[in-house]
Design a protein around this motif. Structure first.
Motif, PDB file in Angstrom:
ATOM      1  N   THR A  61       1.028  -1.450  -0.210  1.00 26.90           N
ATOM      2  CA  THR A  61      -0.001  -0.371  -0.327  1.00 26.90           C
ATOM      3  C   THR A  61       1.031   1.204  -0.427  1.00 26.90           C
ATOM      4  O   THR A  61       2.195   1.212   0.273  1.00 26.90           O
ATOM      5  N   SER A  62       0.220   2.636  -0.647  1.00 31.14           N
ATOM      6  CA  SER A  62       0.944   3.323  -0.721  1.00 31.14           C
ATOM      7  C   SER A  62       1.633   4.222   0.896  1.00 31.14           C
ATOM      8  O   SER A  62       0.594   3.985   2.487  1.00 31.14           O
ATOM      9  N   PRO A  63       2.604   4.376   0.959  1.00 32.71           N
ATOM     10  CA  PRO A  63       3.021   5.122   2.274  1.00 32.71           C
ATOM     11  C   PRO A  63       1.996   5.961   3.219  1.00 32.71           C
ATOM     12  O   PRO A  63       1.741   6.671   2.320  1.00 32.71           O
ATOM     13  N   LEU A  64       2.333   6.267   4.566  1.00 34.45           N
ATOM     14  CA  LEU A  64       1.348   7.239   5.081  1.00 34.45           C
ATOM     15  C   LEU A  64       2.127   8.430   4.566  1.00 34.45           C
ATOM     16  O   LEU A  64       3.282   8.751   5.441  1.00 34.45           O
ATOM     17  N   SER A  65       1.424   9.980   4.515  1.00 35.81           N
ATOM     18  CA  SER A  65       2.236  11.604   4.178  1.00 35.81           C
ATOM     19  C   SER A  65       1.582  12.441   4.650  1.00 35.81           C
ATOM     20  O   SER A  65       0.021  11.799   3.986  1.00 35.81           O
ATOM     21  N   PRO A  66       1.577  12.743   4.750  1.00 35.66           N
ATOM     22  CA  PRO A  66       0.909  14.195   5.264  1.00 35.66           C
ATOM     23  C   PRO A  66       0.262  15.299   3.249  1.00 35.66           C
ATOM     24  O   PRO A  66       1.000  14.655   2.442  1.00 35.66           O
ATOM     25  N   SER A  67      -1.068  15.705   4.068  1.00 39.55           N
ATOM     26  CA  SER A  67      -1.565  15.896   2.163  1.00 39.55           C
ATOM     27  C   SER A  67      -0.882  17.270   1.808  1.00 39.55           C
ATOM     28  O   SER A  67      -1.148  18.169   2.773  1.00 39.55           O
ATOM     29  N   ILE A  68      -0.664  17.193   0.339  1.00 40.19           N
ATOM     30  CA  ILE A  68       0.454  18.320   0.080  1.00 40.19           C
ATOM     31  C   ILE A  68      -0.530  19.422  -0.022  1.00 40.19           C
ATOM     32  O   ILE A  68      -0.536  20.690   0.130  1.00 40.19           O
TER      33      ILE A  68
ATOM     34  N   LEU B 287      -1.312  21.030   2.765  1.00 41.64           N
ATOM     35  CA  LEU B 287      -0.214  21.962   3.054  1.00 41.64           C
ATOM     36  C   LEU B 287      -0.122  23.421   2.178  1.00 41.64           C
ATOM     37  O   LEU B 287       0.186  24.044   3.233  1.00 41.64           O
ATOM     38  N   SER B 288      -0.436  23.004   1.139  1.00 45.40           N
ATOM     39  CA  SER B 288      -0.461  24.237   0.187  1.00 45.40           C
ATOM     40  C   SER B 288      -1.238  25.140   0.482  1.00 45.40           C
ATOM     41  O   SER B 288      -1.454  26.513   0.130  1.00 45.40           O
ATOM     42  N   ILE B 289      -2.643  25.007   1.011  1.00 48.17           N
ATOM     43  CA  ILE B 289      -3.637  25.783   1.379  1.00 48.17           C
ATOM     44  C   ILE B 289      -3.117  26.753   2.428  1.00 48.17           C
ATOM     45  O   ILE B 289      -2.990  27.765   2.382  1.00 48.17           O
ATOM     46  N   ALA B 290      -2.609  25.610   3.513  1.00 55.04           N
ATOM     47  CA  ALA B 290      -1.990  26.679   4.295  1.00 55.04           C
ATOM     48  C   ALA B 290      -1.528  27.661   4.561  1.00 55.04           C
ATOM     49  O   ALA B 290      -1.027  29.314   4.563  1.00 55.04           O
TER      50      ALA B 290
ATOM     51  N   GLU C  96       4.408  28.591 -10.246  1.00 51.86           N
ATOM     52  CA  GLU C  96       3.922  29.712  -9.733  1.00 51.86           C
ATOM     53  C   GLU C  96       3.590  28.999  -7.744  1.00 51.86           C
ATOM     54  O   GLU C  96       3.270  29.943  -7.162  1.00 51.86           O
ATOM     55  N   CYS C  97       3.450  27.915  -7.529  1.00 50.79           N
ATOM     56  CA  CYS C  97       3.168  26.893  -6.518  1.00 50.79           C
ATOM     57  C   CYS C  97       3.418  27.880  -5.391  1.00 50.79           C
ATOM     58  O   CYS C  97       4.878  28.270  -5.297  1.00 50.79           O
ATOM     59  N   VAL C  98       2.843  28.116  -4.847  1.00 47.88           N
ATOM     60  CA  VAL C  98       3.528  28.212  -2.468  1.00 47.88           C
ATOM     61  C   VAL C  98       4.315  27.195  -1.806  1.00 47.88           C
ATOM     62  O   VAL C  98       4.480  25.411  -2.677  1.00 47.88           O
ATOM     63  N   LEU C  99       5.238  27.330  -1.019  1.00 51.94           N
ATOM     64  CA  LEU C  99       5.858  25.891  -1.422  1.00 51.94           C
ATOM     65  C   LEU C  99       5.209  25.510   0.090  1.00 51.94           C
ATOM     66  O   LEU C  99       4.491  26.711   1.398  1.00 51.94           O
ATOM     67  N   PRO C 100       4.632  24.046   0.633  1.00 51.55           N
ATOM     68  CA  PRO C 100       3.716  23.831   1.161  1.00 51.55           C
ATOM     69  C   PRO C 100       4.498  24.141   2.796  1.00 51.55           C
ATOM     70  O   PRO C 100       5.229  23.741   2.955  1.00 51.55           O
TER      71      PRO C 100
END
Length: 422
Positions: free
Chosen positions: A35-42, A45-48, A160-164
């Motif tokens: 299964t895919s490993p658990l990771s924080p939601s990009i 965190l980009s919204i933040a 132009e993406c923000v840094l998560p």
């Protein structure tokens, strides 16, 4: 100061398939190899990262802790697609009535917006970076709309993406951190929502910004490996090769999804290994020619299918692991598909594997085809999990598909257990 809670609901792998859940949920080999490993939601965190100073933001992951929040928050944003919608609805029940409740979803709520708005005050649909500043301005002016969405055909300029805000998730001991280098896909596989939601063309972050992002991840999670979650990290090959030189200098461990064309590029494979790549993820889908014809419009994988085993050996020869993704229960699968697929995985010594049933997600060719043929058995989104069965297979019964899937996983659990003891 306004308080915001960002919430990632608990993963739903099994839907209502309780039998396979009882076999796999607590199995170490399943969580490590299948299964895919658990990771924080990009995305969260980009919204933040888009909120200005003056907002206190906290991140919660239900995979690590029960969401039992006693404090008051002005805004709660829950990210959930398809099989996670039910979990999101449960989470939201615990919050005060005066909290602004936002559901962020890439796909599913396109089709059930009225239903979702009975529980949530606001829906975020599509790439949040395109409308999050408008939402913030509306919130501060007291004129909130019920729906914020990206316009049809409008896509974010990835340069132009923000840094998560990876720092917000540091309280959880993630072993793997997802990083996105690009969005979109040109392949149009029958089960995939990506081209319909994120566009037919690849859009990539510049390597300079990716370097900043990776350094930020390294500061927040110095012991974690990075997973590049793109459909094909090597799709824009010139920028990818430049990126590999950058990764080599950073000296990190990483995993990436690529397509089969990378196998023909020995220079790229050698540089990937020296740049710290530990595992390559490749969507193999099926070992049956007719299934590949039905999945892909371009017959891209069909050209490589007869050489799958050779390609796996070649990746191993460079000292990298390989994980393969398969779908069982497609139109040309018979009762033999389970044994044939399990034998291929074992004989080719795949280091990890993910196997799912066909999931007719909204917006996919698969859903259109199965709807037309009357093959969709259930529209309860909670059941649209990788290991549940919501379709009527062409050449199998639903019982055969469930039992065959369980049999394959039991065999592979035993295989990977033996491999670990060698």
């Amino acid at each position: 100061m306004h308080k915001i809670a960002l919430i990632s609901p608990k993963r739903n792998m099994f839907g209502e398939n309780k039998h396979i859940q009882s076999l796999l949920e607590n199995a170490t080999e399943f969580n490590e190899k299948m299964t895919s490993p658990l990771s924080p939601s990009i995305d969260l965190l980009s919204i933040a990262a888009s909120f200005p100073a003056g907002y206190h933001i906290e991140y919660f992951d239900e995979n690590y802790e029960a969401i039992q929040i006693q404090e008051h928050y002005d805004i709660i944003i829950v990210e959930a697609d398809t099989a996670l919608i039910k979990n999101a609805l449960k989470i939201i029940e615990s919050f005060c009535s005066d909290t602004l409740k936002v559901l962020f979803s890439v796909n599913t709520i396109f089709y059930e917006m009225e239903k979702m708005l009975k529980t949530f005050n606001v829906l975020f649909i599509g790439e949040a970076e395109l409308y999050i500043k408008e939402f913030i301005a509306d919130f501060e002016a007291g004129r909130i709309k019920s729906i914020y969405r990206s316009k049809e055909g409008q896509y974010l300029n990835m340069r132009e993406c923000v840094l998560p805000r990876y720092d917000l998730s540091q309280k959880y001991r993630y072993r793997f951190i997802n990083v996105q280098t690009m969005r979109g896909c040109s392949k149009h596989c029958s089960h995939c929502v990506v081209p319909g939601i994120l566009g037919n063309n690849f859009r990539r972050k510049c390597n300079q910004n990716l370097e900043k992002e990776i350094k930020h991840v390294m500061q927040c999670f110095p012991d974690a490996a990075i997973v590049f979650t793109d459909c094909n990290a090597a799709a824009m090959i010139d920028e990818f090769m430049e990126f590999l030189h950058l990764l080599k200098k950073l000296k990190i461990r990483w995993i990436a999804s690529v397509d089969l064309t990378i196998i023909t590029d020995d220079v790229a494979l050698s540089l990937m290994k020296s740049a710290g790549c530990k595992r390559i993820n490749i969507n193999l889908y099926s070992i049956t020619h007719k299934n590949l014809r039905s999945i892909e419009k371009s017959y891209f994988k069909l050209e490589f299918q007869s050489k799958y085993a050779y390609f796996i050996d070649k990746i191993h020869s460079y000292g990298m692991e390989i994980s393969g993704f398969f779908i069982l229960g497609l139109d040309h699968d018979t009762a033999n598909c389970f044994a044939y697929t399990e034998k291929f995985i074992v004989d080719s010594k795949l280091d990890a594997v993910r196997i799912e049933t066909p999931i007719p997600l909204p917006g996919t060719r698969l859903r259109e085809d199965y709807s037309r043929k009357g093959k969709i058995l259930n529209s309860d989104w909670y059941r649209y999990a990788p290991l549940d069965v919501v379709i009527r297979p062409e050449k199998l019964t639903t019982v055969q598909l469930k039992e065959g899937l369980s049999w394959v996983y039991v065999q592979l659990l035993e295989y990977y257990r033996k491999e670990q003891t060698v």
